[in-house]
Scaffold this motif. Structure first.
Motif, PDB file in Angstrom:
ATOM      1  N   ALA A   1       0.837  -1.204   0.000  1.00 29.24           N
ATOM      2  CA  ALA A   1       0.000   0.000   0.000  1.00 29.24           C
ATOM      3  C   ALA A   1       0.873   1.256   0.000  1.00 29.24           C
ATOM      4  O   ALA A   1       0.583   2.236  -0.703  1.00 29.24           O
ATOM      5  N   MET A   2       1.953   1.228   0.753  1.00 29.49           N
ATOM      6  CA  MET A   2       2.876   2.365   0.799  1.00 29.49           C
ATOM      7  C   MET A   2       3.574   2.540  -0.541  1.00 29.49           C
ATOM      8  O   MET A   2       3.740   3.661  -1.038  1.00 29.49           O
ATOM      9  N   ARG A   3       3.964   1.426  -1.126  1.00 31.64           N
ATOM     10  CA  ARG A   3       4.638   1.454  -2.429  1.00 31.64           C
ATOM     11  C   ARG A   3       3.743   2.042  -3.509  1.00 31.64           C
ATOM     12  O   ARG A   3       4.192   2.830  -4.353  1.00 31.64           O
ATOM     13  N   LYS A   4       2.479   1.692  -3.476  1.00 31.16           N
ATOM     14  CA  LYS A   4       1.539   2.120  -4.519  1.00 31.16           C
ATOM     15  C   LYS A   4       0.919   3.479  -4.250  1.00 31.16           C
ATOM     16  O   LYS A   4       0.320   4.075  -5.159  1.00 31.16           O
ATOM     17  N   CYS A   5       1.018   3.973  -3.030  1.00 29.13           N
ATOM     18  CA  CYS A   5       0.434   5.273  -2.695  1.00 29.13           C
ATOM     19  C   CYS A   5       1.063   6.343  -3.590  1.00 29.13           C
ATOM     20  O   CYS A   5       2.292   6.464  -3.639  1.00 29.13           O
TER      21      CYS A   5
ATOM     22  N   ILE B   1      13.685  -3.441   3.078  1.00 29.73           N
ATOM     23  CA  ILE B   1      14.888  -3.059   3.815  1.00 29.73           C
ATOM     24  C   ILE B   1      16.106  -3.092   2.895  1.00 29.73           C
ATOM     25  O   ILE B   1      16.945  -2.185   2.907  1.00 29.73           O
ATOM     26  N   GLU B   2      16.189  -4.128   2.063  1.00 31.32           N
ATOM     27  CA  GLU B   2      17.307  -4.233   1.124  1.00 31.32           C
ATOM     28  C   GLU B   2      17.290  -3.086   0.120  1.00 31.32           C
ATOM     29  O   GLU B   2      18.339  -2.523  -0.221  1.00 31.32           O
ATOM     30  N   ARG B   3      16.106  -2.713  -0.330  1.00 27.06           N
ATOM     31  CA  ARG B   3      15.970  -1.611  -1.286  1.00 27.06           C
ATOM     32  C   ARG B   3      16.499  -0.309  -0.695  1.00 27.06           C
ATOM     33  O   ARG B   3      17.148   0.488  -1.389  1.00 27.06           O
TER      34      ARG B   3
ATOM     35  N   GLN C   1      10.660   2.214  -9.039  1.00 25.66           N
ATOM     36  CA  GLN C   1      10.805   1.475 -10.296  1.00 25.66           C
ATOM     37  C   GLN C   1      11.436   0.109 -10.028  1.00 25.66           C
ATOM     38  O   GLN C   1      12.344  -0.032  -9.209  1.00 25.66           O
ATOM     39  N   GLY C   2      10.928  -0.911 -10.708  1.00 22.11           N
ATOM     40  CA  GLY C   2      11.479  -2.249 -10.549  1.00 22.11           C
ATOM     41  C   GLY C   2      10.853  -3.059  -9.424  1.00 22.11           C
ATOM     42  O   GLY C   2      11.335  -4.140  -9.098  1.00 22.11           O
TER      43      GLY C   2
END
Length: 252
Positions: free
Chosen positions: A94-98, A150-152, A219-220
């Motif tokens: 949800a955070m990623r797509k917000c 976390i890795e990102r 992205q990705g």
């Protein structure tokens, strides 16, 4: 707001949507609170009254202690396990797509899933009390669901270090050096002032430019719906192991 009952709230001030979650058990989050948090973030993304989102938690010294231990102990089959571990996956997605920037306000210690939430914000600010730990290996599982976030943000080296060193709290300054936190403040008052100033200043920017930047930042990651579901299934199987069942008994 009473600090005895779990809650998720949103408060809009000067075009900033402050989303706050709370649970009396050190802000460890059960499935119903995680589901409400994910929905609240999604709703904020489509609310024209909000230009920037702030994610915060109630209480003083713990941002989030991860998933609910009470629910974890009661998992008896893989399907239930997958649903349980999908809770944090759904919030991170949800955070990623917000379509709006999400600022993290990390006022205290954060563990496991909480580190994943901090990593999934777009700009994360913390107090010096915001030490981080990935403790999952202690009970025979791993930070599989939160690992990609976390890795990102921190890189594979830092993520693997704290995942393996599962007993250690790493200080906020270390997390800043590794890219998780942008700034570390002396106390919560300074943190709150800086969060407010930063969020309200972002509201003066072109919202379309911020949306396009958010797309670039993430992205990705379009495969994360499937990836995090797979990771949740992995944790859901591991939590049924004899090792984990015995470990959990010692915590009861």
């Amino acid at each position: 707001m009473s600090e005895k009952q779990p809650y998720v709230t949103i408060d809009i001030q000067n075009e900033v949507g402050y989303i706050e979650f709370f649970h009396p058990a050190h802000n460890s989050l059960p499935g119903d609170v995680l589901a409400k948090l994910a929905q609240t973030i999604t709703d904020a993304g489509t609310n024209d009254a909000i230009k920037v989102v702030v994610l915060k938690s109630g209480g003083d010294r713990t941002f989030c202690a991860g998933a609910s231990f009470e629910e974890l102990i009661n998992i008896n089959d893989a399907a239930t396990g997958k649903v349980f571990f999908s809770g944090f996956a759904n919030v991170i997605n949800a955070m990623r797509k917000c379509p709006k920037f999400i600022i993290g306000r990390i006022q205290g210690k954060t563990v496991g899933g909480g580190v994943g939430l901090a990593a999934a914000t777009d700009y994360c600010m913390a107090s010096k009390f915001a030490a981080i730990k990935l403790s999952e290996l202690n009970i025979g599982i791993g930070p599989f669901v939160v690992g990609p976030a976390i890795e990102r943000k921190m890189g594979l080296s830092a993520m693997s270090q704290i995942a393996i060193d599962a007993n250690t709290f790493y200080p906020a300054e270390w997390a800043k050096q590794k890219g998780l936190f942008t700034q570390v403040y002396e106390n919560t008052e300074e943190l709150d002032g800086a969060v407010k100033t930063t969020a309200e200043h972002l509201c003066t920017y072109n919202i379309e430019a911020m949306l396009e930047m958010k797309k670039v930042f993430w992205q990705g990651t379009d495969h994360w719906d499937a990836l995090l579901a797979e990771r949740a299934a992995t944790s859901g199987k591991l939590v049924l192991s004899d090792f984990t069942k015995e470990k959990l008994k010692t915590y009861k």
